[in-house]
Design a protein around this motif. Structure first.
Motif, PDB file in Angstrom:
ATOM      1  N   UNK A   8     -21.364  18.509-104.507  1.00 33.70           N
ATOM      2  CA  UNK A   8     -22.404  18.460-103.879  1.00 33.70           C
ATOM      3  C   UNK A   8     -22.078  18.224-102.412  1.00 33.70           C
ATOM      4  N   UNK A   9     -21.431  19.405-101.939  1.00 30.69           N
ATOM      5  CA  UNK A   9     -21.220  19.621-100.575  1.00 30.69           C
ATOM      6  C   UNK A   9     -21.466  20.588-100.033  1.00 30.69           C
ATOM      7  N   UNK A  10     -22.100  20.650 -98.845  1.00 29.67           N
ATOM      8  CA  UNK A  10     -22.697  21.942 -98.207  1.00 29.67           C
ATOM      9  C   UNK A  10     -21.325  22.760 -97.633  1.00 29.67           C
ATOM     10  N   UNK A  12     -21.081  25.252 -94.889  1.00 31.11           N
ATOM     11  CA  UNK A  12     -22.171  25.837 -93.935  1.00 31.11           C
ATOM     12  C   UNK A  12     -23.304  25.078 -94.093  1.00 31.11           C
ATOM     13  N   UNK A  13     -24.332  26.374 -93.781  1.00 30.90           N
ATOM     14  CA  UNK A  13     -25.649  26.069 -93.931  1.00 30.90           C
ATOM     15  C   UNK A  13     -26.147  26.335 -95.673  1.00 30.90           C
ATOM     16  N   UNK A  14     -26.609  25.290 -96.249  1.00 33.57           N
ATOM     17  CA  UNK A  14     -27.166  25.655 -97.551  1.00 33.57           C
ATOM     18  C   UNK A  14     -28.269  26.555 -97.709  1.00 33.57           C
ATOM     19  N   UNK A  15     -28.960  26.702 -96.330  1.00 37.72           N
ATOM     20  CA  UNK A  15     -30.103  27.712 -96.412  1.00 37.72           C
ATOM     21  C   UNK A  15     -29.550  29.183 -96.552  1.00 37.72           C
ATOM     22  N   UNK A  20     -29.229  31.161-104.607  1.00 40.75           N
ATOM     23  CA  UNK A  20     -30.509  30.609-105.282  1.00 40.75           C
ATOM     24  C   UNK A  20     -31.721  30.830-104.790  1.00 40.75           C
TER      25      UNK A  20
ATOM     26  N   UNK B  14     -25.683  18.535 -93.280  1.00 40.28           N
ATOM     27  CA  UNK B  14     -26.209  19.441 -93.967  1.00 40.28           C
ATOM     28  C   UNK B  14     -26.459  19.326 -95.428  1.00 40.28           C
ATOM     29  N   UNK B  15     -25.765  18.336 -96.179  1.00 36.16           N
ATOM     30  CA  UNK B  15     -25.724  18.220 -97.470  1.00 36.16           C
ATOM     31  C   UNK B  15     -26.998  17.862 -98.144  1.00 36.16           C
ATOM     32  N   UNK B  17     -29.713  19.512 -97.570  1.00 35.04           N
ATOM     33  CA  UNK B  17     -30.404  20.394 -97.777  1.00 35.04           C
ATOM     34  C   UNK B  17     -29.937  21.414 -99.154  1.00 35.04           C
ATOM     35  N   UNK B  18     -29.040  20.706 -99.743  1.00 34.92           N
ATOM     36  CA  UNK B  18     -28.212  21.601-100.737  1.00 34.92           C
ATOM     37  C   UNK B  18     -29.289  21.388-101.821  1.00 34.92           C
ATOM     38  N   UNK B  28     -27.517  27.555-111.913  1.00 33.71           N
ATOM     39  CA  UNK B  28     -28.809  27.544-111.367  1.00 33.71           C
ATOM     40  C   UNK B  28     -29.553  28.962-111.487  1.00 33.71           C
ATOM     41  N   UNK B 120     -35.986  25.288 -95.656  1.00 32.74           N
ATOM     42  CA  UNK B 120     -35.086  26.515 -96.438  1.00 32.74           C
ATOM     43  C   UNK B 120     -35.735  27.624 -95.696  1.00 32.74           C
TER      44      UNK B 120
END
Lengths: 156, 249
Positions: A8-10, A12-15, A20, B14-15, B17-18, B28, B120
């Motif tokens: 559960x750690x980003x 950089x940017x998860x975007x 996904x 930023x977490x 936004x995961x 997934x 997103x």
């Protein structure tokens, strides 16, 4: 940004995690279609009906109010006309009343004048009668009294 | 109260936004129900509550909820007419869908522990691309090749037109990019800033009052930004739609 650790750690940017995007696209399209259907089928007909109904009611109310206003203006007009005629009538009545009063007064005055004249004449007659009577009495009295006075003055 | 040692001072803005699956572990797949899908569902429920149950009675004199729904509806309705004209009204349901979707995504994202799906780029990118593609197709269907007149500015001097053509074409194709990044960027930045301040507050002891006040201020600003971004996205959609309907300006 955090660089390591649990799942559960980003990084950089998860975007920018393109893995996904298929999942995101799928659910977005599902959501988009669902919202569209809800709006098209459930919201818009009801909303349009409510809004047009309200517009209609407001328009009808405004029209009704305008009609009432026109009626009120008409009523005011007739009221003013009636008031005017009533005022005219009242003025007429007042004028005739005044005239009558004047007539009556002059009549009464002339009546009274006549009566006064009559009374004056009568009293004049009475006065002259009384004068004649008094003259007669004076004559008779003087006739009676004259010898007595002479007797009293002349020593006999 | 520790003050900023490496072990406690661990802000991961930023977490939030995961994207993670809610009811399953690991892989997934394209159909996996995630925290993002959950908040889309919450948004849908919110829209249904406000716009279906809120206006169910259809009172002539609206109550509170009905007033809110009507104000939003009339606001977007008027915006479409003002910008795209009466012909644009045909596309009002789609524009209203976009507006509500983005508005609810943005506003719900402000709840603590919630997920902001409009942050997103995948989501806003698809929305912007849908607008871009449909508007372009619509422009050609409605106007044929005359739609290309959008790039050939006939009011400009002839010598300048080729230059303007290049600029117009580039700006036209940049539209979906700016359209989507503007929204996602705004949403992401605001939430990240709040998270950063929250991280400060967590390690500052009594001094946390300062970052907490900052969070309050940023949150107030975000309330504004969230609505304005939904508005901006929608109004730009209307502008693009107007370009497609009346390319001659």
């Amino acid at each position: 940004m955090a660089s390591s650790g649990g799942k559960e750690e980003a990084v950089g940017m998860p975007q920018l995690d393109f893995s996904n995007f298929d999942n995101q696209s799928f659910w977005l399209v599902v959501f988009l279609v669902a919202v569209f259907v809800v709006i098209k089928v459930l919201v818009m007909p009801r909303m349009e009906a409510t809004l047009t109904n309200r517009r209609k009611i407001i328009e009808e109310d405004i029209q009704e109010a305008e009609e009432f206003r026109d009626k009120a203006v008409e009523i005011e007009k007739t009221l003013n006309l009636e008031l005017e005629s009533a005022r005219k009538k009242a003025n007429g009545i007042l004028r005739t009343g005044k005239d009558q009063i004047k007539e009556n007064m002059t009549e009464a005055l002339s009546d009274i004048d006549e009566k006064i004249d009559e009374m004056v004449q009568e009293s004049n007659k009475n006065i002259s009668k009384i004068k004649q009577k008094a003259d007669k009495e004076v004559q008779t009295l003087s006739k009676k009294l004259a010898p007595e006075i002479v007797r009293a003055i002349l020593p006999s | 109260m520790a003050t900023g040692s490496d072990s406690t001072f661990d802000i991961r803005p930023m977490d939030q936004f995961i994207i993670s699956p809610l009811f399953s572990e690991g892989e997934l797949n394209w159909y996996t129900f995630t925290n993002q899908s959950l908040w889309m569902l919450v948004g849908l429920i919110g829209i249904i509550l406000l716009f279906v149950f809120g206006i169910r009675k259809g009172d002539v004199v609206p109550g509170r909820i009905q007033s809110i729904a009507e104000v939003i509806y009339v606001f977007v309705h008027k915006m479409v007419i003002d910008i795209a004209g009466q012909e644009g009204l045909k596309y009002f349901p789609y524009i209203f869908t976009l507006f509500l979707l983005i508005l609810f995504g943005n506003v719900l994202g402000l709840l603590p522990y919630s997920f902001t799906f409009t942050s997103h780029i995948a989501v806003t990118g698809i929305l912007a691309l849908l607008v871009f593609i449909s508007v372009t197709v619509l422009g050609f269907v409605k106007n044929g090749l005359k739609f290309l007149g959008l790039f050939w500015i006939s009011s400009a001097p002839l010598a300048l037109r080729p230059v303007l053509l290049i600029i117009e074409v580039i700006s036209y194709f940049v539209r979906p990019v700016s359209h989507s990044i503007r929204l996602a960027g705004n949403m992401m930045a605001g939430h990240a800033v709040i998270k950063v301040f929250a991280g400060f507050a967590g390690v500052m002891g009594l001094g946390a009052i300062a970052p907490i006040l900052a969070i309050v201020a940023v949150y107030g600003l975000e309330m504004l930004v969230v609505v304005i971004q939904a508005y901006v996205f929608t109004i730009l959609t209307c502008v693009y739609l107007n370009d497609a309907l009346h390319p001659g300006h």
